[in-house]
Design a protein around this motif. Structure first.
Motif, mmCIF file in Angstrom:
data_model
loop_
_atom_site.group_PDB
_atom_site.id
_atom_site.type_symbol
_atom_site.label_atom_id
_atom_site.label_comp_id
_atom_site.label_asym_id
_atom_site.label_seq_id
_atom_site.Cartn_x
_atom_site.Cartn_y
_atom_site.Cartn_z
ATOM 1 N N ASP A 188 87.250 10.531 53.638
ATOM 2 C CA ASP A 188 86.879 11.929 53.387
ATOM 3 C C ASP A 188 87.774 12.535 52.307
ATOM 4 N N VAL A 189 89.061 12.239 52.386
ATOM 5 C CA VAL A 189 90.004 12.765 51.400
ATOM 6 C C VAL A 189 89.661 12.250 50.006
ATOM 7 N N VAL A 190 89.422 10.950 49.900
ATOM 8 C CA VAL A 190 89.099 10.349 48.601
ATOM 9 C C VAL A 190 87.795 10.923 48.049
ATOM 10 N N THR A 191 86.782 11.034 48.916
ATOM 11 C CA THR A 191 85.479 11.538 48.464
ATOM 12 C C THR A 191 85.562 12.982 48.000
ATOM 13 N N LYS A 192 86.163 13.833 48.814
ATOM 14 C CA LYS A 192 86.244 15.260 48.473
ATOM 15 C C LYS A 192 87.111 15.487 47.237
ATOM 16 N N THR A 193 88.201 14.734 47.134
ATOM 17 C CA THR A 193 89.047 14.868 45.947
ATOM 18 C C THR A 193 88.315 14.387 44.710
ATOM 19 N N GLY A 194 87.568 13.295 44.838
ATOM 20 C CA GLY A 194 86.787 12.793 43.703
ATOM 21 C C GLY A 194 85.751 13.791 43.241
ATOM 22 N N ILE A 195 85.057 14.425 44.187
ATOM 23 C CA ILE A 195 84.048 15.432 43.826
ATOM 24 C C ILE A 195 84.710 16.608 43.116
ATOM 25 N N THR A 196 85.827 17.070 43.665
ATOM 26 C CA THR A 196 86.536 18.210 43.065
ATOM 27 C C THR A 196 86.982 17.896 41.641
ATOM 28 N N LEU A 197 87.552 16.713 41.429
ATOM 29 C CA LEU A 197 88.020 16.333 40.094
ATOM 30 C C LEU A 197 86.850 16.119 39.137
ATOM 31 N N ALA A 198 85.728 15.630 39.643
ATOM 32 C CA ALA A 198 84.552 15.444 38.785
ATOM 33 C C ALA A 198 84.032 16.790 38.285
ATOM 34 N N VAL A 199 83.973 17.772 39.189
ATOM 35 C CA VAL A 199 83.537 19.120 38.786
ATOM 36 C C VAL A 199 84.514 19.704 37.777
ATOM 37 N N LEU A 200 85.798 19.510 38.009
ATOM 38 C CA LEU A 200 86.813 20.007 37.077
ATOM 39 C C LEU A 200 86.654 19.350 35.708
ATOM 40 N N ALA A 201 86.435 18.043 35.687
ATOM 41 C CA ALA A 201 86.305 17.321 34.422
ATOM 42 C C ALA A 201 85.085 17.783 33.629
ATOM 43 N N VAL A 202 83.947 17.949 34.311
ATOM 44 C CA VAL A 202 82.729 18.413 33.627
ATOM 45 C C VAL A 202 82.943 19.813 33.056
ATOM 46 N N SER A 203 83.564 20.686 33.833
ATOM 47 C CA SER A 203 83.840 22.052 33.363
ATOM 48 C C SER A 203 84.785 22.035 32.165
ATOM 49 N N ALA A 204 85.778 21.149 32.208
ATOM 50 C CA ALA A 204 86.729 21.056 31.094
ATOM 51 C C ALA A 204 86.045 20.586 29.826
ATOM 52 N N ILE A 205 85.139 19.619 29.949
ATOM 53 C CA ILE A 205 84.408 19.117 28.775
ATOM 54 C C ILE A 205 83.532 20.218 28.180
ATOM 55 N N ILE A 206 82.854 20.961 29.049
ATOM 56 C CA ILE A 206 82.023 22.079 28.576
ATOM 57 C C ILE A 206 82.894 23.122 27.883
ATOM 58 N N SER A 207 84.012 23.451 28.491
ATOM 59 C CA SER A 207 84.920 24.439 27.912
ATOM 60 C C SER A 207 85.441 23.984 26.556
ATOM 61 N N TYR A 208 85.821 22.722 26.471
ATOM 62 C CA TYR A 208 86.327 22.196 25.198
ATOM 63 C C TYR A 208 85.250 22.254 24.117
ATOM 64 N N GLY A 209 84.017 21.900 24.483
ATOM 65 C CA GLY A 209 82.932 21.948 23.515
ATOM 66 C C GLY A 209 82.637 23.358 23.039
ATOM 67 N N LEU A 210 82.647 24.312 23.963
ATOM 68 C CA LEU A 210 82.374 25.699 23.588
ATOM 69 C C LEU A 210 83.479 26.268 22.703
ATOM 70 N N THR A 211 84.731 25.972 23.024
ATOM 71 C CA THR A 211 85.836 26.484 22.202
ATOM 72 C C THR A 211 85.888 25.791 20.846
ATOM 73 N N ASN A 212 85.447 24.540 20.805
ATOM 74 C CA ASN A 212 85.394 23.838 19.524
ATOM 75 C C ASN A 212 84.347 24.446 18.609
ATOM 76 N N ALA A 213 83.262 24.947 19.218
ATOM 77 C CA ALA A 213 82.201 25.586 18.435
ATOM 78 C C ALA A 213 82.558 27.024 18.084
ATOM 79 N N ASN A 214 83.317 27.673 18.932
ATOM 80 C CA ASN A 214 83.707 29.064 18.698
ATOM 81 C C ASN A 214 85.145 29.238 19.168
ATOM 82 N N THR A 215 86.081 29.142 18.252
ATOM 83 C CA THR A 215 87.507 29.160 18.611
ATOM 84 C C THR A 215 87.952 30.471 19.259
ATOM 85 N N SER A 216 87.212 31.537 19.049
ATOM 86 C CA SER A 216 87.598 32.819 19.640
ATOM 87 C C SER A 216 87.461 32.819 21.157
#
Length: 289
Positions: A67-95
């Motif tokens: 349960d710990v491994v699964t829940k931690t994996g899901i949490t980190l996956a959501v964090l990683a996807v959000s980080a990639i989206i954030s990086y892409g948006l800031t790369n397109a608009n630095t402001s």
């Protein structure tokens, strides 16, 4: 359970009984859910846990390492996807970068405070919301650290190095914990908690000094003192994993309800985020040189 450096673990529910093998090498026999929380000897030794929790229904099983491994994996996956989206948006608009860093950081902090003081560590919606907020924070912060416009070193390879370093430290400390090379004792816990408080005070002092002196106390200006300070912070964050592993292990052995795995995932993610930011900062010092 020993007091952990991560406040998120302190209010997680516990349950009586034996337990499953957790992060450590030992295994305990399976127990029953019949006894009350207050009868558990670990519970009686730690007043901070002496609060009422509803008895888990018969259909609720105890938390396991899976349960710990699964829940931690899901949490980190959501964090990683959000980080990639954030990086892409800031790369397109630095402001957008400062907005995501400040907004994501503040939202993440508020959610952690709600989880900790509102006893909602096992709420999956809150944990995943934190992952989204911190993802936007990390994505934008990583962009700023690697973008010349913001005084960064230049080159996105720095991000990959920081990610590898973060999970390398995590894996290394997990091995250290499982092999018992460093034992988590009350004295060890006090040392790490004291070091955390000291680092926090120095960070606040450096921030305040920065308003009056250029570079503040020199803890974040990229000089030799800043490098040493970052190495110390990374070491403290790494050792904090041992306390987090021990706290999670004790929850498993005490047969905490399955939902408590979300709180463990939140606590581990907080430490991982802190470690990543500090490694990224340290690597940027060498790139700037």
């Amino acid at each position: 359970m020993r007091t952990t450096s991560n406040p998120v673990f302190r209010n997680l529910p516990k349950q009586e009984g034996g337990g499953y093998a957790g992060f450590g090498s030992g295994a305990a026999s399976a127990g029953q859910f019949g006894n009350q929380y207050a009868q558990h000897p670990q519970y009686q030794q730690h007043p901070q846990y002496q609060q009422s929790y509803p008895q888990a229904p018969p259909s609720t099983r105890a938390m396991t390492i899976d349960d710990v491994v699964t829940k931690t994996g899901i949490t980190l996956a959501v964090l990683a996807v959000s980080a990639i989206i954030s990086y892409g948006l800031t790369n397109a608009n630095t402001s957008l970068a400062p907005l995501f860093v400040i907004g994501g950081g503040l939202v993440g902090l508020v959610l952690v405070l709600i989880a900790t003081f509102g006893n909602k560590m096992d709420n999956p919606a809150l944990v995943l919301s934190y992952a989204v907020a911190e993802g936007f924070f990390l994505g934008a912060l990583s962009f700023m650290f690697t973008n010349i416009e913001f005084g960064g070193a230049g080159g996105s390879a720095l991000i990959g190095q920081a990610v590898l370093g973060t999970f390398g430290v995590f894996a290394g400390m997990l091995v250290v914990y499982k092999t018992g090379a460093i034992r988590v004792t009350p004295r060890f816990t006090r040392i790490i908690v004291g070091a955390l408080i000291g680092v926090f005070v120095l960070m606040i002092g450096n921030l305040i000094a920065g308003f009056f002196i250029s570079g503040g106390l020199g803890l974040r200006d990229g000089g030799p003192l800043a490098i040493i300070f970052s190495l110390v912070v990374i070491a403290i964050a790494a050792f904090s994993f041992l306390l987090d592993f021990d706290a999670a292990d004790q929850l498993i052995r005490a047969q905490a309800p399955e939902r408590a795995a979300w709180g463990v995932a939140l606590g581990l993610t907080i430490t991982l985020v802190w470690l990543y930011v500090e490694i990224l900062r340290l690597l940027s010092y060498f790139q700037n040189d």
